[in-house]
Design an enzyme around this catalytic site. Structure first.
Site, short mmCIF file in Angstrom:
data_model
loop_
_atom_site.label_atom_id
_atom_site.label_comp_id
_atom_site.label_asym_id
_atom_site.label_seq_id
_atom_site.Cartn_x
_atom_site.Cartn_y
_atom_site.Cartn_z
CE LYS A 1 -3.94 -2.25 2.26
NZ LYS A 1 -4.98 -2.14 3.31
CG HIS B 1 -5.39 -6.26 -0.40
ND1 HIS B 1 -6.61 -6.12 0.21
CD2 HIS B 1 -5.54 -7.23 -1.34
CE1 HIS B 1 -7.47 -6.97 -0.35
NE2 HIS B 1 -6.85 -7.65 -1.30
CD GLU C 1 -9.06 -8.94 -3.63
OE1 GLU C 1 -9.95 -8.67 -2.79
OE2 GLU C 1 -7.94 -9.38 -3.30
CG ASN D 1 -3.73 -2.23 6.78
OD1 ASN D 1 -3.60 -1.90 5.61
ND2 ASN D 1 -4.75 -2.95 7.21
CE1 TYR E 1 -9.42 -2.66 0.18
CE2 TYR E 1 -8.49 -0.90 -1.17
CZ TYR E 1 -8.33 -1.99 -0.32
OH TYR E 1 -7.06 -2.41 0.03
P1 GDP Z 1 -8.11 -6.71 5.77
O1 GDP Z 1 -8.79 -7.85 5.07
O2 GDP Z 1 -7.24 -7.16 6.92
O3 GDP Z 1 -7.36 -5.80 4.82
O4 GDP Z 1 -9.25 -5.83 6.49
P2 GDP Z 1 -10.72 -5.39 6.02
O5 GDP Z 1 -11.18 -6.17 4.82
O6 GDP Z 1 -11.59 -5.39 7.24
O7 GDP Z 1 -10.55 -3.86 5.61
C1 GDP Z 1 -9.97 -3.49 4.38
C2 GDP Z 1 -9.02 -2.34 4.60
O8 GDP Z 1 -9.77 -1.21 5.05
C3 GDP Z 1 -7.96 -2.55 5.69
O9 GDP Z 1 -6.85 -3.27 5.24
C4 GDP Z 1 -7.62 -1.12 6.06
O10 GDP Z 1 -6.72 -0.53 5.12
C5 GDP Z 1 -8.96 -0.43 5.93
N1 GDP Z 1 -9.62 -0.36 7.25
C6 GDP Z 1 -10.18 -1.36 7.97
N2 GDP Z 1 -10.70 -0.91 9.14
C7 GDP Z 1 -10.45 0.44 9.14
C8 GDP Z 1 -10.74 1.48 10.07
O11 GDP Z 1 -11.33 1.28 11.13
N3 GDP Z 1 -10.33 2.75 9.70
C9 GDP Z 1 -9.71 3.01 8.53
N4 GDP Z 1 -9.33 4.27 8.23
N5 GDP Z 1 -9.42 2.05 7.63
C10 GDP Z 1 -9.78 0.78 7.93
#
Ligand code: GDP
Length: 139
Positions: free
Chosen positions: A11, A117, A128, A114, A51
């Site tokens: 990222k 992905h 994807e 973070n 997304y």
């Molecule tokens: P992943 O599968 O571990 O990537 O997590 P998710 O599918 O739940 O979320 C997708 C992405 O959205 C995450 O990797 C983060 O970059 C972002 N994200 C998730 N939760 C949060 C949050 O509470 N705040 C913000 N700003 N971004 C978030």
């Protein structure tokens, strides 16, 4: 049966902070083969499409803005049990909860920014991967 393909993006935070090489080394050491890879940048529209599944989440706007804020490295990776093993390698979404030594524990700065992905299912890995790469770019 678990599939052997996953999709990842390094990222914008990790690219800006100079972690491409270190993250690729971790991926290599963990036994993943690179099927396709490129340095690219998502437009806000493309990031929104990627997304779209998170459209109703409160952080969607922030996520789209962040993911289109700078260059990313997109890649398709191959390994037995790829999706699950890659999720183990990257660690929990929130770096504060990520296991020591995982990519997010080492290189992520926050739950939003973070570092990497990783696909969450075999089906999404295929979707994807083909979102970013033509069949002729996969080896
Ligand atoms: P992943 O599968 O571990 O990537 O997590 P998710 O599918 O739940 O979320 C997708 C992405 O959205 C995450 O990797 C983060 O970059 C972002 N994200 C998730 N939760 C949060 C949050 O509470 N705040 C913000 N700003 N971004 C978030």
């Amino acid at each position: 049966m678990a599939g052997n393909i996953t999709f990842t993006m390094i990222k914008p935070d990790a690219v800006k902070n100079g972690h491409i090489g270190a993250i690729l080394a971790k991926i290599n050491e963990a036994g993943f083969r690179i099927v396709a890879m490129k340095l690219t940048k998502l437009s806000p529209q493309k990031a929104g499409e990627f997304y779209a599944v998170h459209k109703e989440r409160p952080f969607y706007g922030e996520l789209v803005e962040f993911m289109s804020s700078g260059s990313i490295v997109a890649a398709i990776l191959e390994k037995e049990n790829a999706v699950e093993d890659f999720r183990t390698l990257i660690g929990a979404t929130n770096p504060k909860e990520a296991a020591p030594g995982t990519i997010r524990a080492l290189y992520a700065t926050s739950i939003g920014e973070n570092a990497v992905h990783g696909s969450d299912s075999d089906e999404n890995a295929k979707i994807e991967g083909s979102f970013h790469f033509a069949v002729t770019e996969q080896f």
